[in-house]
Write a protein that holds these residues in place. Structure first.
Motif, PDB file in Angstrom:
ATOM      1  N   ARG A   1      -3.017  -4.058  -1.089  1.00 17.10           N
ATOM      2  CA  ARG A   1      -4.289  -3.397  -0.811  1.00 17.10           C
ATOM      3  C   ARG A   1      -4.850  -3.842   0.550  1.00 17.10           C
ATOM      4  NH1 ARG A   1      -6.894  -0.747  -4.498  1.00 17.10           N
ATOM      5  NH2 ARG A   1      -6.057  -1.939  -6.247  1.00 17.10           N
ATOM      6  N   VAL A   2      -4.774  -5.149   0.820  1.00 16.64           N
ATOM      7  CA  VAL A   2      -5.282  -5.671   2.091  1.00 16.64           C
ATOM      8  C   VAL A   2      -4.511  -5.079   3.263  1.00 16.64           C
ATOM      9  CG1 VAL A   2      -5.476  -7.758   3.502  1.00 16.64           C
ATOM     10  CG2 VAL A   2      -6.151  -7.822   1.106  1.00 16.64           C
ATOM     11  N   ILE A   3      -3.176  -5.087   3.171  1.00 16.53           N
ATOM     12  CA  ILE A   3      -2.349  -4.575   4.269  1.00 16.53           C
ATOM     13  C   ILE A   3      -2.563  -3.075   4.458  1.00 16.53           C
ATOM     14  CG2 ILE A   3       0.032  -4.134   4.969  1.00 16.53           C
ATOM     15  CD1 ILE A   3       0.720  -6.861   3.646  1.00 16.53           C
ATOM     16  N   GLY A   4      -2.601  -2.335   3.345  1.00 21.50           N
ATOM     17  CA  GLY A   4      -2.807  -0.892   3.450  1.00 21.50           C
ATOM     18  C   GLY A   4      -4.130  -0.539   4.100  1.00 21.50           C
ATOM     19  N   CYS A   5      -5.198  -1.234   3.708  1.00 18.08           N
ATOM     20  CA  CYS A   5      -6.516  -0.977   4.308  1.00 18.08           C
ATOM     21  C   CYS A   5      -6.545  -1.421   5.769  1.00 18.08           C
ATOM     22  CB  CYS A   5      -7.604  -1.694   3.516  1.00 18.08           C
ATOM     23  SG  CYS A   5      -7.863  -1.052   1.853  1.00 18.08           S
ATOM     24  N   SER A   6      -5.894  -2.557   6.068  1.00 18.80           N
ATOM     25  CA  SER A   6      -5.890  -3.061   7.446  1.00 18.80           C
ATOM     26  C   SER A   6      -5.172  -2.107   8.388  1.00 18.80           C
ATOM     27  CB  SER A   6      -5.219  -4.436   7.493  1.00 18.80           C
ATOM     28  OG  SER A   6      -5.942  -5.376   6.742  1.00 18.80           O
ATOM     29  N   LEU A   7      -4.159  -1.413   7.879  1.00 19.27           N
ATOM     30  CA  LEU A   7      -3.379  -0.501   8.718  1.00 19.27           C
ATOM     31  C   LEU A   7      -3.817   0.960   8.552  1.00 19.27           C
ATOM     32  CD1 LEU A   7       0.160  -2.064   8.299  1.00 19.27           C
ATOM     33  CD2 LEU A   7      -1.423  -2.325  10.185  1.00 19.27           C
ATOM     34  N   ASP A   8      -4.984   1.162   7.943  1.00 21.50           N
ATOM     35  CA  ASP A   8      -5.548   2.511   7.801  1.00 21.50           C
ATOM     36  C   ASP A   8      -4.610   3.473   7.093  1.00 21.50           C
ATOM     37  OD1 ASP A   8      -8.111   2.341   8.632  1.00 21.50           O
ATOM     38  OD2 ASP A   8      -7.763   2.982  10.689  1.00 21.50           O
ATOM     39  N   LEU A   9      -3.920   2.995   6.073  1.00 18.13           N
ATOM     40  CA  LEU A   9      -3.065   3.880   5.291  1.00 18.13           C
ATOM     41  C   LEU A   9      -3.939   4.933   4.611  1.00 18.13           C
ATOM     42  CD1 LEU A   9      -0.043   4.054   4.447  1.00 18.13           C
ATOM     43  CD2 LEU A   9      -0.671   2.837   2.369  1.00 18.13           C
ATOM     44  N   PRO A  10      -3.571   6.214   4.661  1.00 20.91           N
ATOM     45  CA  PRO A  10      -4.374   7.246   3.989  1.00 20.91           C
ATOM     46  C   PRO A  10      -4.606   6.907   2.520  1.00 20.91           C
ATOM     47  CG  PRO A  10      -2.693   8.242   5.372  1.00 20.91           C
ATOM     48  CD  PRO A  10      -2.415   6.773   5.363  1.00 20.91           C
ATOM     49  N   ARG A  11      -5.754   7.313   2.018  1.00 18.28           N
ATOM     50  CA  ARG A  11      -6.167   6.929   0.672  1.00 18.28           C
ATOM     51  C   ARG A  11      -5.125   7.261  -0.380  1.00 18.28           C
ATOM     52  NH1 ARG A  11     -12.104   8.494  -1.230  1.00 18.28           N
ATOM     53  NH2 ARG A  11     -12.474   7.067   0.509  1.00 18.28           N
ATOM     54  N   GLU A  12      -4.545   8.473  -0.311  1.00 16.37           N
ATOM     55  CA  GLU A  12      -3.579   8.870  -1.333  1.00 16.37           C
ATOM     56  C   GLU A  12      -2.323   7.999  -1.268  1.00 16.37           C
ATOM     57  OE1 GLU A  12      -4.824  10.797   1.001  1.00 16.37           O
ATOM     58  OE2 GLU A  12      -6.310  11.971  -0.127  1.00 16.37           O
ATOM     59  N   LYS A  13      -1.880   7.738  -0.046  1.00 14.29           N
ATOM     60  CA  LYS A  13      -0.676   6.930   0.101  1.00 14.29           C
ATOM     61  C   LYS A  13      -0.940   5.485  -0.322  1.00 14.29           C
ATOM     62  CE  LYS A  13       3.318   6.548   3.113  1.00 14.29           C
ATOM     63  NZ  LYS A  13       3.923   6.893   4.419  1.00 14.29           N
ATOM     64  N   LEU A  14      -2.145   4.974   0.007  1.00 13.24           N
ATOM     65  CA  LEU A  14      -2.508   3.625  -0.410  1.00 13.24           C
ATOM     66  C   LEU A  14      -2.517   3.516  -1.930  1.00 13.24           C
ATOM     67  CD1 LEU A  14      -3.543   0.750   0.077  1.00 13.24           C
ATOM     68  CD2 LEU A  14      -5.854   1.694   0.233  1.00 13.24           C
ATOM     69  N   ALA A  15      -3.111   4.496  -2.606  1.00 17.07           N
ATOM     70  CA  ALA A  15      -3.166   4.474  -4.070  1.00 17.07           C
ATOM     71  C   ALA A  15      -1.762   4.489  -4.667  1.00 17.07           C
ATOM     72  CB  ALA A  15      -3.984   5.652  -4.583  1.00 17.07           C
ATOM     73  N   ALA A  16      -0.888   5.327  -4.089  1.00 20.90           N
ATOM     74  CA  ALA A  16       0.485   5.385  -4.603  1.00 20.90           C
ATOM     75  C   ALA A  16       1.208   4.066  -4.374  1.00 20.90           C
ATOM     76  CB  ALA A  16       1.241   6.531  -3.913  1.00 20.90           C
ATOM     77  N   TRP A  17       0.978   3.463  -3.213  1.00 17.54           N
ATOM     78  CA  TRP A  17       1.627   2.188  -2.899  1.00 17.54           C
ATOM     79  C   TRP A  17       1.159   1.085  -3.835  1.00 17.54           C
ATOM     80  CZ3 TRP A  17       0.651  -1.479   1.797  1.00 17.54           C
ATOM     81  CH2 TRP A  17       1.727  -2.374   1.897  1.00 17.54           C
TER      82      TRP A  17
END
Length: 545
Positions: free
Chosen positions: A157-173
């Motif tokens: 979650r920290v890495i995804g938010c830090s790298l601005d991963l799109p919300r849908e992709k972050l949730a899937a990850w």
């Protein structure tokens, strides 16, 4: 995704939370992000900036910190009450928000379990800022991640938010990482259940040996029977067993008991014949059938088509069986062969190398073999090269503890002070990694061992400085080795403290130190009772007298 700058993230934290900051930096930099960011040239969240400068109270941020903030894609906060109250953390966040308003900020909630969400947040993150970076009265809710949902999920979650991963992709990850984490936990639970069953089966054999140890230590007719039973048990694999004196037998029996408690490898980590042979050998060892276990492993090793990892595990179990037979030099030889069967950069190589050193230490300690101690010291030093402190600090500290113990034992038997000084240095080095905050029980062990080395040095030198240091080290150990937590270790350290105070008191006028020694010995006797540890009780009674 933001334009790639010098650092993936700037890690902001209070230096009171340094241990957690180091752990999270290592965790984030090692995290495999290829699944969500396959287009990145390096599939890892490398280069997280963490400042190690302790700024004096009231000091401004340094140019280096400003440069790191400007050169970071994002800011990650180790959130806690300490961070909330830190002027430097508040200043770092205010600068980053004003200067780089579009770059992400993520807070990892690292405070104690009962810490409220907003108590993790510095004011410059909890409130909107004016143009000058000063907090207003408008509350804001920053992006946060909670380690309670699991370290892997939190890191994703920290890495995804830090790298601005799109919300849908972050949730899937995050779902994917959570599923992997759940599967890993389930597999671990199953392994733990199997291990618990093996442990229960092993306990029956160990209980028999424990009774032998207790009977032998207690003296009298039961001791004679226990020692004879132990000699009969060991004689098939060790024809020299009859040469061991009766008064040394309890220590030899305890050595076997200690070795029984530590399997060389988990059979479930292997497949086919390797798994079956390991399980069979460990079951035979647990039942105290050491010679049969040894033959089983010889037969398994006779097959030449095993993979390096499998052969290394069988060699290590063979080495453990030799230790159970009190054949420590043979054990060291097989551990060394196991280390040679795997790659040098494999952590298992370090494990086998240190076990070879441990076996040589056992030979030197239990059989008065100084040559073995000297060889053990060199093996520990070689093992330090396999785990540099910057790469594997905990393993490095473990090796320093083994090195210090071997140096201290050899130093006790010699007239000089060189090895004792080296032992003290090794224990101090281990304490730099195993800090009181990070690992209080291991820190206490290092302090106790440091006290022993300093006490022996102090007894050989004029003056009282070393003895004063020894007393301080023992008292430090007692702050964590409390009577409630570890009563026997507490009693041992009280006895050690008493001995240091007694030596110190003999060199000083007055009786204050001797009175403190008496108090320490009497404290030790509260746990080192005659029924529980009769030999230790007798030693402390003698010291008290």
């Amino acid at each position: 995704m933001p334009e790639r700058l010098t650092y993936r993230a700037f890690l902001s934290y209070s230096h009171k939370d340094k241990d957690q900051a180091i752990a999270w930096q290592q965790r984030l930099e090692a995290f495999d992000i290829h699944w969500a960011f396959g287009e990145l040239p390096v599939p890892a969240f490398k280069r997280v900036f963490r400042d190690e400068t302790d700024l004096p109270l009231g000091a401004a941020l340094t140019p280096e910190i400003y440069a790191a903030l400007d050169g970071s894609d994002s800011l990650i906060l180790i959130g806690s009450p300490h961070a909330r109250d830190s002027d430097y953390v508040n200043a770092e966040i205010a600068y980053f928000r004003v200067k780089h308003p579009k770059r992400p900020i993520v807070c990892i909630l690292c405070g104690p379990p009962d810490t409220a969400f907003r108590d993790h947040l510095p004011r410059t993150l909890a409130y909107a800022l004016d143009a000058d970076g000063n907090p207003t009265d408008a509350e804001e809710t920053p992006i946060s991640a909670n380690p309670n949902e699991g370290e892997q999920v939190c890191a994703a979650r920290v890495i995804g938010c830090s790298l601005d991963l799109p919300r849908e992709k972050l949730a899937a990850w995050v779902r994917e990482i959570a599923a992997r984490q759940s599967a890993a936990e389930q597999a671990q639970q199953e392994r733990d259940a199997r291990e618990e069953q093996r442990h229960k089966e092993a306990m029956a054999g160990q209980k028999r040996l424990e009774r032998m140890v207790a009977d032998a230590a207690g003296g009298g007719a039961p001791a004679v029977r226990a020692i004879q039973a132990f000699r009969d048990l060991m004689r098939p694999g060790n024809p020299d067993i009859d040469a061991i004196a009766a008064e040394d037998m309890p220590a030899r029996m305890q050595s076997v008991l200690d070795t029984l408690s530590k399997g060389a490898a988990n059979p479930d980590a292997f497949a086919g014949p390797t798994r079956d042979n390991l399980a069979t050998a460990q079951a035979l060892n647990a039942a105290l059938h050491f010679t049969e276990a040894d033959r089983t492993l010889d037969a398994a090793l006779a097959h030449t088509d095993q993979a390096a990892r499998d052969r290394a595990a069988l060699l290590a179990e063979k080495a453990r069986t030799q230790k159970l037979l009190l054949r420590y030099r043979d054990a060291a030889r097989f551990y060394t062969a196991a280390a040679g069967a795997v790659a040098l950069d494999d952590k298992a190589a370090w494990g086998y190398a240190t076990q070879a050193a441990d076996a040589l230490y056992n030979q030197g300690d239990e059989f008065g073999d100084n040559a073995a101690l000297t060889e053990a010291i060199q093996r520990y030093r070689d093992a330090l090269g396999l785990v540099p402190r910057h790469r594997s600090a905990e393993d490095w500290a473990t090796t320093q503890m083994g090195l210090g113990t071997a140096l201290g034992k050899l130093g006790e038997r010699e007239s000089g002070t060189t090895h004792l000084n080296e032992a003290a240095a090794a224990f101090r080095a281990a304490s730099e990694v195993r800090t009181r905050a990070a690992n209080p029980q291991a820190w206490a062990a290092a302090q106790n061992n440091l006290g022993a080395a300093l006490q022996t040095l102090g007894a050989r030198e004029s003056g009282t400085a070393r003895l004063e240091e020894a007393v301080a080290a023992y008292r430090a150990a007692l702050e964590e080795w409390t009577r409630d937590r570890v009563p026997l270790d507490w009693a041992m350290t009280q006895n050690n403290l008493g001995t240091a105070l007694q030596t110190l008191g003999a060199r000083e006028s007055g009786t204050a130190r001797l009175e403190e020694a008496v108090a320490a010995y009497r404290a030790a006797l509260e746990e080192w009772t005659r029924d529980r540890v009769p030999l230790n009780w007798a030693t402390t009674q003698n010291n008290l007298g």
